[in-house]
Design a protein around this motif. Structure first.
Motif, PDB file in Angstrom:
ATOM      1  N   VAL A 135      28.367 -41.829 -26.534  1.00 22.62           N
ATOM      2  CA  VAL A 135      29.530 -42.399 -25.849  1.00 22.62           C
ATOM      3  C   VAL A 135      30.739 -41.502 -26.105  1.00 22.62           C
ATOM      4  O   VAL A 135      31.130 -41.285 -27.256  1.00 22.62           O
ATOM      5  CB  VAL A 135      29.826 -43.831 -26.324  1.00 22.62           C
ATOM      6  CG1 VAL A 135      31.082 -44.366 -25.650  1.00 22.62           C
ATOM      7  CG2 VAL A 135      28.639 -44.740 -26.036  1.00 22.62           C
ATOM      8  N   LEU A 141      33.091 -47.367 -17.149  1.00 21.17           N
ATOM      9  CA  LEU A 141      32.219 -48.151 -16.286  1.00 21.17           C
ATOM     10  C   LEU A 141      33.104 -49.126 -15.527  1.00 21.17           C
ATOM     11  O   LEU A 141      33.882 -49.862 -16.142  1.00 21.17           O
ATOM     12  CB  LEU A 141      31.160 -48.889 -17.100  1.00 21.17           C
ATOM     13  CG  LEU A 141      30.110 -49.673 -16.302  1.00 21.17           C
ATOM     14  CD1 LEU A 141      28.768 -49.661 -17.039  1.00 21.17           C
ATOM     15  CD2 LEU A 141      30.549 -51.116 -16.057  1.00 21.17           C
ATOM     16  N   TYR A 143      33.324 -52.377 -13.162  1.00 17.85           N
ATOM     17  CA  TYR A 143      32.525 -53.563 -12.802  1.00 17.85           C
ATOM     18  C   TYR A 143      33.272 -54.417 -11.798  1.00 17.85           C
ATOM     19  O   TYR A 143      34.486 -54.607 -11.904  1.00 17.85           O
ATOM     20  CB  TYR A 143      32.221 -54.410 -14.046  1.00 17.85           C
ATOM     21  CG  TYR A 143      31.694 -55.783 -13.699  1.00 17.85           C
ATOM     22  CD1 TYR A 143      30.342 -55.988 -13.435  1.00 17.85           C
ATOM     23  CD2 TYR A 143      32.561 -56.867 -13.577  1.00 17.85           C
ATOM     24  CE1 TYR A 143      29.862 -57.233 -13.073  1.00 17.85           C
ATOM     25  CE2 TYR A 143      32.093 -58.118 -13.218  1.00 17.85           C
ATOM     26  CZ  TYR A 143      30.743 -58.297 -12.960  1.00 17.85           C
ATOM     27  OH  TYR A 143      30.289 -59.536 -12.587  1.00 17.85           O
ATOM     28  N   THR A 148      28.389 -52.187 -10.083  1.00 19.53           N
ATOM     29  CA  THR A 148      29.051 -51.334 -11.071  1.00 19.53           C
ATOM     30  C   THR A 148      28.965 -49.886 -10.605  1.00 19.53           C
ATOM     31  O   THR A 148      28.130 -49.528  -9.775  1.00 19.53           O
ATOM     32  CB  THR A 148      28.384 -51.431 -12.462  1.00 19.53           C
ATOM     33  OG1 THR A 148      27.046 -50.917 -12.383  1.00 19.53           O
ATOM     34  CG2 THR A 148      28.369 -52.852 -12.979  1.00 19.53           C
ATOM     35  N   SER A 151      29.486 -44.938 -16.146  1.00 14.27           N
ATOM     36  CA  SER A 151      28.697 -45.215 -17.345  1.00 14.27           C
ATOM     37  C   SER A 151      29.464 -44.776 -18.578  1.00 14.27           C
ATOM     38  O   SER A 151      30.283 -43.851 -18.523  1.00 14.27           O
ATOM     39  CB  SER A 151      27.355 -44.469 -17.283  1.00 14.27           C
ATOM     40  OG  SER A 151      26.650 -44.568 -18.502  1.00 14.27           O
ATOM     41  N   THR A 152      29.172 -45.423 -19.691  1.00 12.94           N
ATOM     42  CA  THR A 152      29.739 -45.009 -20.972  1.00 12.94           C
ATOM     43  C   THR A 152      28.975 -43.823 -21.558  1.00 12.94           C
ATOM     44  O   THR A 152      29.422 -43.209 -22.517  1.00 12.94           O
ATOM     45  CB  THR A 152      29.702 -46.154 -21.988  1.00 12.94           C
ATOM     46  OG1 THR A 152      28.332 -46.502 -22.260  1.00 12.94           O
ATOM     47  CG2 THR A 152      30.458 -47.375 -21.471  1.00 12.94           C
ATOM     48  N   SER A 155      22.997 -46.273 -22.167  1.00 14.20           N
ATOM     49  CA  SER A 155      22.524 -47.379 -21.321  1.00 14.20           C
ATOM     50  C   SER A 155      22.611 -48.726 -22.032  1.00 14.20           C
ATOM     51  O   SER A 155      22.913 -49.750 -21.397  1.00 14.20           O
ATOM     52  CB  SER A 155      21.081 -47.115 -20.873  1.00 14.20           C
ATOM     53  OG  SER A 155      20.221 -46.971 -22.004  1.00 14.20           O
ATOM     54  N   ASP A 158      26.138 -49.772 -21.887  1.00 16.62           N
ATOM     55  CA  ASP A 158      26.452 -50.169 -20.514  1.00 16.62           C
ATOM     56  C   ASP A 158      26.076 -51.628 -20.259  1.00 16.62           C
ATOM     57  O   ASP A 158      26.812 -52.365 -19.599  1.00 16.62           O
ATOM     58  CB  ASP A 158      25.720 -49.280 -19.508  1.00 16.62           C
ATOM     59  CG  ASP A 158      26.333 -47.896 -19.388  1.00 16.62           C
ATOM     60  OD1 ASP A 158      27.420 -47.682 -19.956  1.00 16.62           O
ATOM     61  OD2 ASP A 158      25.719 -47.032 -18.729  1.00 16.62           O
ATOM     62  N   THR A 162      28.884 -54.345 -19.335  1.00 19.14           N
ATOM     63  CA  THR A 162      28.805 -55.076 -18.063  1.00 19.14           C
ATOM     64  C   THR A 162      28.891 -56.578 -18.301  1.00 19.14           C
ATOM     65  O   THR A 162      29.610 -57.297 -17.598  1.00 19.14           O
ATOM     66  CB  THR A 162      27.504 -54.729 -17.326  1.00 19.14           C
ATOM     67  OG1 THR A 162      27.488 -53.326 -17.038  1.00 19.14           O
ATOM     68  CG2 THR A 162      27.385 -55.513 -16.026  1.00 19.14           C
TER      69      THR A 162
END
Length: 383
Positions: A135, A141, A143, A148, A151-152, A155, A158, A162
């Motif tokens: 990160v 990200l 939303y 969305t 991305s950070t 996953s 994320d 979210t």
């Protein structure tokens, strides 16, 4: 708020790098709350504010540095009694400000974000404020209820971001939290700031008068999307209300009903009647008092206010609904002309919004700025 984002987008579209400063946390009597923005353009112009003036100079210097080297910086500012030369918040409190370079490469999601904002959609911008593992500081990200983008860089983060963005957007609250996806051996985890951008609250002003013109200016200053409506076309023209977002010729109660049916008003909407005419006033207020609105007010003398309540009660409006009517509208500030009356009404709207006391600050004690409880972000540790 949208004016700052619009300025950022114009620079972004021109592929002109600029510095963006965002308040990501605020404690105590800090003058600006999380989500406040300041843009530092290459020509030296500044849009927005992060402190009301206390630390803008220092943040501007950080922004110039961030534009040069592309490295985000997290600045922390507080009152410093120990070092008189330190840059601090003279008004008290503590803020953290994320300062970063924005261009097409660092913020590719901005185009989608602006489309959502211009469409009046609610959207959350989640930004990592510190680097951690995969990160990167400044990774984003975006939303919204339909999807969305961005991305950070992780996953698992994320997924958490979210979920948090969904909850915070439903609450309409911006907040920084520490994710649970960290290093199990050290307990470290990235902090992410979720900036919730919700549609402007609406102010519906009924009655195309000089008082309406003054109230429209006040509403615009307070960030409302302002509509002026009157059934008389000769008075209801855009030229008379340059600060209004919309000027509509229609019967007030019919316009309100249409806006409600279309889902364009909610619990943040303020409705003010300035018509002084029962044939407009009574059906409008009767309809408004049946709705979940932030504020319902009507201008007029005490005699008019008494007659108005009698009409409404006779029309079937309950006493608990009548209790929500501000009539005569406004606080007792002693003024009488349109500008002073508009300020009085706007002050009462703010009093309702923030549940204030209406007392002089010099005669009160304790914190000036009320601190709201932290938003509920289930299964995520705040920090």
């Amino acid at each position: 708020m949208n004016n700052v984002w619009e300025r950022l987008h114009r620079l972004w579209e021109a592929d002109t790098p600029c510095g963006l400063a965002t308040v990501v946390s605020a404690y105590g009597s800090a003058p600006r709350r999380p989500g406040a923005l300041m843009i530092c353009a290459p020509d030296g112009t500044v849009t927005g504010s992060v402190s009301g003036g206390c630390v803008e100079g220092a943040v501007h210097d950080l922004a110039q540095q961030a534009v040069r080297d592309g490295i985000p910086v997290l600045g922390r500012y507080a009152v410093s009694d120990d070092d008189a030369g330190a840059v601090g918040l003279t008004c008290g409190g503590t803020i953290e400000v994320l300062v970063e370079r924005v261009d097409r490469q660092s913020f590719p999601e901005l185009g989608v974000l602006m489309e959502l904002l211009r469409a009046g959609d609610a959207v959350a911008v989640a930004t990592a404020v510190e680097p951690h593992g995969s990160v990167s500081a400044g990774a984003r990200l975006v939303y919204w209820p339909g999807g969305t983008t961005g991305s950070t860089g992780d996953s698992a983060v994320d997924v958490e971001v979210t979920a948090a963005a969904r909850q915070l957007l439903a609450q309409g609250r911006s907040h920084m939290f520490r994710t649970g996806s960290g290093d199990a051996s050290t307990g470290a985890a990235p902090r992410v700031f979720v900036n919730c951008l919700v549609p402007q609250p609406r102010m519906l002003v009924y009655g195309a008068t000089e008082f309406a013109s003054a109230l429209t200016r006040q509403g615009a200053l307070l960030g409302f999307r302002v509509t002026v409506c009157d059934a008389r076309p000769v008075f209801t023209t855009p030229e008379r209300f340059p600060d209004a977002d919309e000027v509509v010729v229609d019967w007030p109660h019919r316009h309100l009903a249409a806006e409600a049916a279309a889902g364009r008003i909610d619990h943040s909407t303020a409705v003010i009647s300035l018509t002084h005419d029962p044939k407009f006033d009574a059906p409008l207020l009767q309809a408004a008092l049946q709705m979940d609105l932030a504020y319902v007010g009507a201008l007029g003398s005490r005699r008019t206010a008494g007659q108005r309540r009698a009409w409404l009660r006779a029309a079937g409006v309950r006493d608990d609904q009548l209790a929500r009517l501000s009539s005569p509208a406004g606080l007792d500030l002693g003024g009488a002309d349109p500008a002073e009356t508009a300020l009085s009404i706007a002050s009462e709207i703010l009093l309702h919004r923030h549940i204030g006391t209406g007392n002089r600050l010099s005669e009160t004690e304790g914190a000036i700025h009320r601190t709201s409880p932290a938003p509920v972000v289930s299964q995520l540790a705040t920090g």
